[in-house]
Design a protein around this motif. Structure first.
Motif, PDB file in Angstrom:
ATOM      1  N   UNK A   2       0.863  -1.186   0.000  1.00 44.82           N
ATOM      2  CA  UNK A   2       0.000   0.000   0.000  1.00 44.82           C
ATOM      3  C   UNK A   2       0.897   1.232   0.000  1.00 44.82           C
ATOM      4  N   UNK A   3       0.914   1.944  -1.115  1.00 42.66           N
ATOM      5  CA  UNK A   3       1.781   3.105  -1.292  1.00 42.66           C
ATOM      6  C   UNK A   3       0.935   4.369  -1.238  1.00 42.66           C
ATOM      7  N   UNK A   4       1.317   5.275  -0.372  1.00 45.80           N
ATOM      8  CA  UNK A   4       0.616   6.544  -0.214  1.00 45.80           C
ATOM      9  C   UNK A   4       1.443   7.653  -0.849  1.00 45.80           C
ATOM     10  N   UNK A   5       0.851   8.356  -1.792  1.00 47.18           N
ATOM     11  CA  UNK A   5       1.498   9.521  -2.404  1.00 47.18           C
ATOM     12  C   UNK A   5       0.751  10.751  -1.911  1.00 47.18           C
ATOM     13  N   UNK A   6       1.495  11.681  -1.340  1.00 46.95           N
ATOM     14  CA  UNK A   6       0.903  12.911  -0.817  1.00 46.95           C
ATOM     15  C   UNK A   6       1.480  14.085  -1.594  1.00 46.95           C
ATOM     16  N   UNK A   7       0.613  15.012  -1.994  1.00 43.97           N
ATOM     17  CA  UNK A   7       1.084  16.215  -2.673  1.00 43.97           C
ATOM     18  C   UNK A   7       0.149  17.376  -2.369  1.00 43.97           C
ATOM     19  N   UNK A   8       0.602  18.559  -2.710  1.00 46.85           N
ATOM     20  CA  UNK A   8      -0.150  19.787  -2.442  1.00 46.85           C
ATOM     21  C   UNK A   8      -0.219  20.620  -3.710  1.00 46.85           C
ATOM     22  N   UNK A   9      -0.634  21.854  -3.556  1.00 46.45           N
ATOM     23  CA  UNK A   9      -0.723  22.841  -4.621  1.00 46.45           C
ATOM     24  C   UNK A   9      -1.407  22.249  -5.855  1.00 46.45           C
ATOM     25  N   UNK A  66       2.227   1.317   3.750  1.00 42.53           N
ATOM     26  CA  UNK A  66       3.512   0.632   3.875  1.00 42.53           C
ATOM     27  C   UNK A  66       4.649   1.576   3.499  1.00 42.53           C
ATOM     28  N   UNK A  67       4.381   2.489   2.576  1.00 42.53           N
ATOM     29  CA  UNK A  67       5.365   3.471   2.134  1.00 42.53           C
ATOM     30  C   UNK A  67       4.659   4.779   1.821  1.00 42.53           C
ATOM     31  N   UNK A  68       5.321   5.873   2.152  1.00 37.02           N
ATOM     32  CA  UNK A  68       4.838   7.210   1.818  1.00 37.02           C
ATOM     33  C   UNK A  68       5.853   7.820   0.863  1.00 37.02           C
ATOM     34  N   UNK A  69       5.374   8.304  -0.275  1.00 38.63           N
ATOM     35  CA  UNK A  69       6.239   8.949  -1.252  1.00 38.63           C
ATOM     36  C   UNK A  69       5.686  10.365  -1.453  1.00 38.63           C
ATOM     37  N   UNK A  70       6.555  11.357  -1.226  1.00 44.54           N
ATOM     38  CA  UNK A  70       6.072  12.740  -1.248  1.00 44.54           C
ATOM     39  C   UNK A  70       7.241  13.714  -1.272  1.00 44.54           C
ATOM     40  N   UNK A  71       6.960  14.968  -1.614  1.00 40.93           N
ATOM     41  CA  UNK A  71       7.977  16.007  -1.429  1.00 40.93           C
ATOM     42  C   UNK A  71       8.313  16.110   0.060  1.00 40.93           C
ATOM     43  N   UNK A  72       9.534  16.487   0.374  1.00 42.27           N
ATOM     44  CA  UNK A  72       9.991  16.542   1.770  1.00 42.27           C
ATOM     45  C   UNK A  72       9.134  17.468   2.631  1.00 42.27           C
ATOM     46  N   UNK A  74       6.179  17.503   3.168  1.00 49.39           N
ATOM     47  CA  UNK A  74       5.059  16.829   3.828  1.00 49.39           C
ATOM     48  C   UNK A  74       5.356  16.544   5.308  1.00 49.39           C
ATOM     49  N   UNK A  75       6.625  16.580   5.695  1.00 51.87           N
ATOM     50  CA  UNK A  75       6.957  16.358   7.105  1.00 51.87           C
ATOM     51  C   UNK A  75       7.353  17.653   7.810  1.00 51.87           C
ATOM     52  N   UNK A  76       7.064  18.796   7.165  1.00 48.46           N
ATOM     53  CA  UNK A  76       7.400  20.104   7.727  1.00 48.46           C
ATOM     54  C   UNK A  76       6.120  20.923   7.861  1.00 48.46           C
ATOM     55  N   UNK A  77       5.730  21.199   9.091  1.00 45.60           N
ATOM     56  CA  UNK A  77       4.515  21.990   9.324  1.00 45.60           C
ATOM     57  C   UNK A  77       4.607  23.326   8.606  1.00 45.60           C
ATOM     58  N   UNK A  83       0.083  24.717   3.060  1.00 46.36           N
ATOM     59  CA  UNK A  83      -0.900  23.646   2.877  1.00 46.36           C
ATOM     60  C   UNK A  83      -0.649  22.441   3.781  1.00 46.36           C
ATOM     61  N   UNK A  84       0.563  22.296   4.295  1.00 44.59           N
ATOM     62  CA  UNK A  84       0.852  21.183   5.201  1.00 44.59           C
ATOM     63  C   UNK A  84       0.612  21.663   6.628  1.00 44.59           C
ATOM     64  N   UNK A  85      -0.421  21.141   7.242  1.00 50.93           N
ATOM     65  CA  UNK A  85      -0.755  21.530   8.606  1.00 50.93           C
ATOM     66  C   UNK A  85       0.154  20.777   9.581  1.00 50.93           C
ATOM     67  N   UNK A  86       0.261  21.265  10.816  1.00 53.09           N
ATOM     68  CA  UNK A  86       1.047  20.543  11.806  1.00 53.09           C
ATOM     69  C   UNK A  86       0.570  19.093  11.986  1.00 53.09           C
ATOM     70  N   UNK A  87      -0.732  18.861  11.924  1.00 52.46           N
ATOM     71  CA  UNK A  87      -1.252  17.492  12.070  1.00 52.46           C
ATOM     72  C   UNK A  87      -0.813  16.595  10.916  1.00 52.46           C
ATOM     73  N   UNK A  88      -0.762  17.145   9.710  1.00 52.79           N
ATOM     74  CA  UNK A  88      -0.299  16.366   8.556  1.00 52.79           C
ATOM     75  C   UNK A  88       1.175  16.004   8.707  1.00 52.79           C
ATOM     76  N   UNK A  89       1.997  16.987   9.066  1.00 51.88           N
ATOM     77  CA  UNK A  89       3.429  16.748   9.228  1.00 51.88           C
ATOM     78  C   UNK A  89       3.680  15.717  10.323  1.00 51.88           C
ATOM     79  N   UNK A  90       2.954  15.806  11.412  1.00 53.98           N
ATOM     80  CA  UNK A  90       3.096  14.861  12.509  1.00 53.98           C
ATOM     81  C   UNK A  90       2.693  13.454  12.070  1.00 53.98           C
ATOM     82  N   UNK A  91       1.585  13.341  11.368  1.00 57.36           N
ATOM     83  CA  UNK A  91       1.108  12.028  10.909  1.00 57.36           C
ATOM     84  C   UNK A  91       2.106  11.375   9.961  1.00 57.36           C
TER      85      UNK A  91
END
Length: 139
Positions: A2-9, A66-72, A74-77, A83-91
């Motif tokens: 299960x691969x999760x891709x996260x993006x914004x904008x 199982x894996x998260x693939x995203x721009x870096x 995504x782990x920075x509030x 667009x990346x909230x503190x809750x998203x970065x924490x998760x």
């Protein structure tokens, strides 16, 4: 897997990632989560198996990926123009998933010691890292 891709904008990076991942691993499930509907739609059009939008979707899907693939970012509030909230970065940061993060220097976050690569090269390297994770050599 299960691969999760996260993006914004506009979802352009996520679109490229989804297309490359589905081509390399057609049997794996790719879930696309956009911080907004435009990003989610772009990734769904690129071939994601399913897509969702918003903070809660990021939080929920980070728990089971199982894996998260995203721009870096995504782990920075507050990254990606806020667009990346503190809750998203924490998760994303606390997820048990392997994280494959693309070192994209935007919004005042710069990663030193990393080669300057074009987006196509970054996407291909992400796919290769994902291949290593799938084969149990995720380091």
């Amino acid at each position: 897997m299960d691969i999760l891709v996260i993006d914004a904008q506009g979802g352009g990076v996520g679109r490229q990632l989804v297309a490359a991942i589905k081509k390399a691993f057609p049997g794996d499930r790719v879930t696309a989560v956009g911080t907004n509907s435009l990003a989610a739609s772009a990734m769904l059009k690129a071939g994601a198996d399913r897509a969702a939008t918003g903070e809660n979707a990021v939080v929920v899907n980070c728990r089971t990926a199982d894996a998260i693939v995203a721009p870096i970012g995504v782990v920075i509030a507050d990254a990606m123009l806020g667009e990346i909230t503190p809750a998203m970065a924490l998760a994303a940061g606390q997820s048990p998933a392997k994280r494959i993060l693309l070192p994209i220097a935007h919004c005042d976050n710069m990663v030193v010691g990393v080669r300057e690569l074009g987006m196509g090269q970054l996407v291909q390297e992400a796919v290769e890292r994902l291949r290593a994770v799938r084969e149990g050599c995720g380091r």
